[in-house]
Design a protein around this motif. Structure first.
Motif, mmCIF file in Angstrom:
data_model
loop_
_atom_site.group_PDB
_atom_site.id
_atom_site.type_symbol
_atom_site.label_atom_id
_atom_site.label_comp_id
_atom_site.label_asym_id
_atom_site.label_seq_id
_atom_site.Cartn_x
_atom_site.Cartn_y
_atom_site.Cartn_z
ATOM 1 N N ILE A 57 0.838 -1.204 0.000
ATOM 2 C CA ILE A 57 0.000 0.000 0.000
ATOM 3 C C ILE A 57 0.873 1.255 0.000
ATOM 4 O O ILE A 57 0.644 2.189 -0.779
ATOM 5 C CB ILE A 57 -0.964 -0.009 1.206
ATOM 6 C CG1 ILE A 57 -2.019 -1.102 1.026
ATOM 7 C CG2 ILE A 57 -1.635 1.360 1.383
ATOM 8 C CD1 ILE A 57 -2.843 -1.385 2.269
ATOM 9 N N MET A 58 1.889 1.276 0.861
ATOM 10 C CA MET A 58 2.769 2.447 0.916
ATOM 11 C C MET A 58 3.523 2.632 -0.400
ATOM 12 O O MET A 58 3.720 3.760 -0.863
ATOM 13 C CB MET A 58 3.753 2.326 2.083
ATOM 14 C CG MET A 58 3.102 2.445 3.437
ATOM 15 S SD MET A 58 2.126 3.947 3.650
ATOM 16 C CE MET A 58 3.362 5.197 3.458
ATOM 17 N N GLY A 59 3.940 1.540 -1.016
ATOM 18 C CA GLY A 59 4.595 1.628 -2.327
ATOM 19 C C GLY A 59 3.659 2.213 -3.372
ATOM 20 O O GLY A 59 4.067 3.035 -4.191
ATOM 21 N N GLY A 60 2.394 1.803 -3.326
ATOM 22 C CA GLY A 60 1.397 2.374 -4.248
ATOM 23 C C GLY A 60 1.208 3.868 -4.034
ATOM 24 O O GLY A 60 1.112 4.639 -4.993
ATOM 25 N N VAL A 61 1.164 4.285 -2.770
ATOM 26 C CA VAL A 61 1.025 5.717 -2.458
ATOM 27 C C VAL A 61 2.229 6.488 -2.988
ATOM 28 O O VAL A 61 2.082 7.563 -3.585
ATOM 29 C CB VAL A 61 0.867 5.927 -0.929
ATOM 30 C CG1 VAL A 61 1.011 7.386 -0.550
ATOM 31 C CG2 VAL A 61 -0.468 5.377 -0.455
ATOM 32 N N ILE A 62 3.411 5.944 -2.792
ATOM 33 C CA ILE A 62 4.626 6.615 -3.256
ATOM 34 C C ILE A 62 4.642 6.716 -4.777
ATOM 35 O O ILE A 62 4.953 7.771 -5.339
ATOM 36 C CB ILE A 62 5.880 5.885 -2.727
ATOM 37 C CG1 ILE A 62 5.968 6.066 -1.209
ATOM 38 C CG2 ILE A 62 7.148 6.378 -3.418
ATOM 39 C CD1 ILE A 62 6.932 5.124 -0.525
ATOM 40 N N ILE A 63 4.304 5.631 -5.468
ATOM 41 C CA ILE A 63 4.270 5.659 -6.930
ATOM 42 C C ILE A 63 3.207 6.642 -7.413
ATOM 43 O O ILE A 63 3.446 7.422 -8.345
ATOM 44 C CB ILE A 63 4.027 4.237 -7.490
ATOM 45 C CG1 ILE A 63 5.270 3.379 -7.251
ATOM 46 C CG2 ILE A 63 3.675 4.288 -8.974
ATOM 47 C CD1 ILE A 63 5.088 1.910 -7.546
ATOM 48 N N TYR A 64 2.057 6.655 -6.773
ATOM 49 C CA TYR A 64 0.999 7.612 -7.133
ATOM 50 C C TYR A 64 1.501 9.047 -6.996
ATOM 51 O O TYR A 64 1.345 9.871 -7.890
ATOM 52 C CB TYR A 64 -0.237 7.389 -6.253
ATOM 53 C CG TYR A 64 -1.281 8.460 -6.416
ATOM 54 C CD1 TYR A 64 -2.133 8.458 -7.520
ATOM 55 C CD2 TYR A 64 -1.403 9.481 -5.485
ATOM 56 C CE1 TYR A 64 -3.084 9.449 -7.685
ATOM 57 C CE2 TYR A 64 -2.347 10.479 -5.634
ATOM 58 C CZ TYR A 64 -3.192 10.463 -6.737
ATOM 59 O OH TYR A 64 -4.123 11.460 -6.891
ATOM 60 N N LYS A 65 2.142 9.335 -5.861
ATOM 61 C CA LYS A 65 2.650 10.690 -5.634
ATOM 62 C C LYS A 65 3.754 11.048 -6.622
ATOM 63 O O LYS A 65 3.864 12.189 -7.057
ATOM 64 C CB LYS A 65 3.150 10.844 -4.201
ATOM 65 C CG LYS A 65 2.028 10.910 -3.197
ATOM 66 C CD LYS A 65 2.557 11.172 -1.808
ATOM 67 C CE LYS A 65 1.432 11.389 -0.832
ATOM 68 N NZ LYS A 65 1.891 11.886 0.457
ATOM 69 N N ALA A 66 4.578 10.072 -6.970
ATOM 70 C CA ALA A 66 5.668 10.331 -7.908
ATOM 71 C C ALA A 66 5.139 10.691 -9.289
ATOM 72 O O ALA A 66 5.673 11.576 -9.957
ATOM 73 C CB ALA A 66 6.591 9.125 -7.988
ATOM 74 N N PHE A 67 4.074 10.024 -9.725
ATOM 75 C CA PHE A 67 3.561 10.257 -11.074
ATOM 76 C C PHE A 67 2.513 11.366 -11.162
ATOM 77 O O PHE A 67 2.200 11.813 -12.239
ATOM 78 C CB PHE A 67 3.006 8.961 -11.661
ATOM 79 C CG PHE A 67 4.090 8.022 -12.085
ATOM 80 C CD1 PHE A 67 4.860 8.271 -13.212
ATOM 81 C CD2 PHE A 67 4.375 6.893 -11.345
ATOM 82 C CE1 PHE A 67 5.880 7.425 -13.593
ATOM 83 C CE2 PHE A 67 5.392 6.026 -11.718
ATOM 84 C CZ PHE A 67 6.151 6.293 -12.847
ATOM 85 N N THR A 68 1.994 11.813 -10.021
ATOM 86 C CA THR A 68 1.029 12.918 -10.056
ATOM 87 C C THR A 68 1.660 14.238 -9.654
ATOM 88 O O THR A 68 0.986 15.255 -9.600
ATOM 89 C CB THR A 68 -0.168 12.643 -9.123
ATOM 90 O OG1 THR A 68 0.295 12.489 -7.797
ATOM 91 C CG2 THR A 68 -0.937 11.400 -9.575
ATOM 92 N N GLY A 69 2.950 14.210 -9.347
ATOM 93 C CA GLY A 69 3.630 15.442 -8.956
ATOM 94 C C GLY A 69 3.298 15.908 -7.558
ATOM 95 O O GLY A 69 3.522 17.069 -7.215
ATOM 96 N N ALA A 70 2.796 15.010 -6.726
ATOM 97 C CA ALA A 70 2.384 15.395 -5.362
ATOM 98 C C ALA A 70 3.551 15.380 -4.387
ATOM 99 O O ALA A 70 3.390 15.771 -3.251
ATOM 100 C CB ALA A 70 1.288 14.445 -4.868
ATOM 101 N N LEU A 71 4.730 14.933 -4.825
ATOM 102 C CA LEU A 71 5.893 14.914 -3.934
ATOM 103 C C LEU A 71 6.479 16.310 -3.810
ATOM 104 O O LEU A 71 6.536 17.064 -4.767
ATOM 105 C CB LEU A 71 6.967 13.970 -4.469
ATOM 106 C CG LEU A 71 6.647 12.489 -4.419
ATOM 107 C CD1 LEU A 71 7.769 11.699 -5.061
ATOM 108 C CD2 LEU A 71 6.461 12.044 -2.993
ATOM 109 N N LYS A 72 6.913 16.646 -2.638
ATOM 110 C CA LYS A 72 7.578 17.926 -2.375
ATOM 111 C C LYS A 72 9.080 17.679 -2.365
ATOM 112 O O LYS A 72 9.704 17.604 -1.326
ATOM 113 C CB LYS A 72 7.122 18.507 -1.033
ATOM 114 C CG LYS A 72 5.627 18.618 -0.887
ATOM 115 C CD LYS A 72 5.105 19.726 -1.773
ATOM 116 C CE LYS A 72 3.633 19.932 -1.471
ATOM 117 N NZ LYS A 72 2.829 20.212 -2.570
#
Length: 128
Positions: free
Chosen positions: A110-125
């Motif tokens: 689940i955490m890996g999915g969240v990280i991949i989602y954030k990486a591809f949606t530009g949600a990472l700071k």
């Protein structure tokens, strides 16, 4: 099966490269790699957290020296963070590794999915 120290170094290197690229995910990626090598959950968690103590300590010191610390946020997170760490350590050392491993695997997925989602949606700071 004995694993060479070089494999553990490779795991740490890959996890750090992922963390450096995304600004997060060292714990998730290194725990995933270590569990896949057959390391018991408590030992994997302890080794990852010991590595993070050093790197996070140096990072925190740098942020403090540069005046880049939100002390109000630190105070809000201090007690819940300590309690969560204690509870996590207690659970990992109290429950048989073979029983808790599937739950940890699902959590890491689940955490890996969240990280991949954030990486591809530009949600990472990410600091640039």
């Amino acid at each position: 099966m004995e694993v060479s120290i070089l494999l553990y170094i490779l795991v740490g290197f890959i996890a750090q490269m992922i963390d450096g690229a995304l600004g997060m995910a060292y714990g998730v990626s290194s725990n995933t790699f270590l569990l896949s090598l057959g390391i018991p959950p408590a030992a994997a968690s302890a080794s990852v957290h010991m590595a993070e103590v050093v790197t996070t300590g140096i990072s925190g010191f740098s942020h403090w020296k540069l005046g880049n610390v939100d002390w109000k946020l630190v105070r809000r997170l201090l007690i819940p963070g300590v309690l969560g760490g204690l509870l996590g350590a207690y659970v990992l050392t109290s429950i048989d590794g073979n029983i808790i491993k599937p739950f940890i695997a699902v959590y890491l997925l689940i955490m890996g999915g969240v990280i991949i989602y954030k990486a591809f949606t530009g949600a990472l700071k990410v600091c640039r």
